[in-house]
Design a protein around this motif. Structure first.
Motif, short mmCIF file in Angstrom:
data_model
loop_
_atom_site.label_atom_id
_atom_site.label_comp_id
_atom_site.label_asym_id
_atom_site.label_seq_id
_atom_site.Cartn_x
_atom_site.Cartn_y
_atom_site.Cartn_z
N ALA A 60 0.83 -1.20 0.00
CA ALA A 60 0.00 0.00 0.00
C ALA A 60 0.87 1.26 0.00
CB ALA A 60 -0.92 -0.01 1.22
N LEU A 61 0.31 2.38 -0.51
CA LEU A 61 1.07 3.61 -0.67
C LEU A 61 0.50 4.72 0.21
CD1 LEU A 61 1.56 3.81 -4.55
CD2 LEU A 61 3.27 3.17 -2.84
N MET A 62 1.40 5.57 0.69
CA MET A 62 1.00 6.80 1.35
C MET A 62 0.44 7.77 0.31
SD MET A 62 1.64 6.51 4.63
CE MET A 62 1.73 8.22 5.22
N LEU A 63 -0.42 8.65 0.73
CA LEU A 63 -1.04 9.60 -0.19
C LEU A 63 0.01 10.41 -0.94
CD1 LEU A 63 -3.41 11.18 -1.38
CD2 LEU A 63 -3.41 12.61 0.68
N ARG A 64 1.02 10.89 -0.24
CA ARG A 64 2.03 11.73 -0.89
C ARG A 64 2.78 10.97 -1.99
NH1 ARG A 64 4.28 10.68 4.22
NH2 ARG A 64 6.20 9.42 4.14
N ASP A 65 3.05 9.67 -1.74
CA ASP A 65 3.77 8.87 -2.74
C ASP A 65 2.89 8.56 -3.94
OD1 ASP A 65 6.08 8.76 -1.12
OD2 ASP A 65 5.23 7.11 0.03
#
Length: 264
Positions: free
Chosen positions: A27-32
């Motif tokens: 899963a990815l962070m929003l910023r990434d």
């Protein structure tokens, strides 16, 4: 769809976010996610809210990371159920034959082994002794060697034993040859197979696997042509085109790898 008219930009942007999430192992962070999509975090967040409402995206419990949601899985399962691998392979074979001007064989694993289901002949009309229903030697043909490299070892050993016990004149194309574990490993690493000597003198063949979502072989695409016309070397433009075509078909079956080879 074949209509290439005006589309909806917001749909394309949302689809781009889904493609990025699908390509990640975690899963990815929003910023990434925003950075990879070329969006500001605020823009990406607005799309993620809508995608989340549809069940296409979800946040990991207890974290701020985003991943594909359950609806995306439903779409993927429906796709796998509805797609006919042979139909995809046939369409690709037609395009490959037209572009290379060589013969193309679509080969599947049948009750007797590597079995041709379709042949598109090239303009040179070389004698290839292949038609729908032809069964290839597992060790003595390029197509057979691809299946030997990608099928389970126990299945391959049993098939080779049957081939060894067959009487002369069984109709199988290609003769029984030595095929070591090292040979199979090299085929998997390279992602293609050829054979020397060839079953028909002066006629070359290159074969590559078509893999499904689980990385399992579904069929082989095989280019066949006169030795003067078909380059079987590792740097061959024919090989590159063949592998690109097989990868495109594999993508249609859910294969997510980067190359048509499997680790040992």
């Amino acid at each position: 769809m074949t209509d290439k008219g005006r589309g909806v930009n917001s749909v394309e942007v949302g689809a781009g976010l889904l493609e990025i999430l699908a390509a990640q192992d975690e899963a990815l962070m929003l910023r990434d996610l925003a950075r990879l999509a070329g969006l500001s975090p605020a823009q990406a967040h607005a799309y993620l809210i809508s995608l989340g409402t549809l069940g296409l995206v979800e946040q990991e419990p207890g974290s701020a990371r985003y991943r594909l949601g359950p609806a995306a899985l439903d779409f993927g399962i429906t796709r796998m159920r509805s797609v006919d691998p042979i139909r995809l392979g046939q369409a690709a074979a037609v395009g490959l034959s037209e572009e290379t001007q060589l013969a193309v064989a679509l080969v599947v694993w049948g009750g007797f082994g590597a079995t041709v289901v379709q042949v598109l002949e090239g303009p040179d009309q070389v004698h290839i002794n292949t038609r729908a229903g032809t069964v290839y030697s597992l060790t003595g043909t390029a197509s057979g060697r691809i299946f030997a490299a990608y099928l389970p070892e126990s299945l391959v050993k049993a098939a080779i034993r049957r081939e060894r016990d067959e009487k002369t004149g069984s109709g199988r194309v290609g003769r029984l040859m030595d095929l070591s574990a090292a040979d199979l490993s090299m085929i998997r690493q390279a992602g293609y197979a050829t054979v020397d000597p060839t079953p028909v003198p002066g006629v070359n063949a290159l074969s590559v696997p078509v893999l499904d979502h689980a990385g399992q072989i579904q069929m082989a695409l095989t280019l066949i042509g006169a030795a003067r016309s078909l380059d079987t070397s590792p740097g061959s433009p024919h090989l590159r085109l063949l592998q690109e075509t097989a990868l495109r078909v594999s993508r249609g079956l859910g294969f997510a790898g980067q190359a048509l080879s499997l680790p040992d």
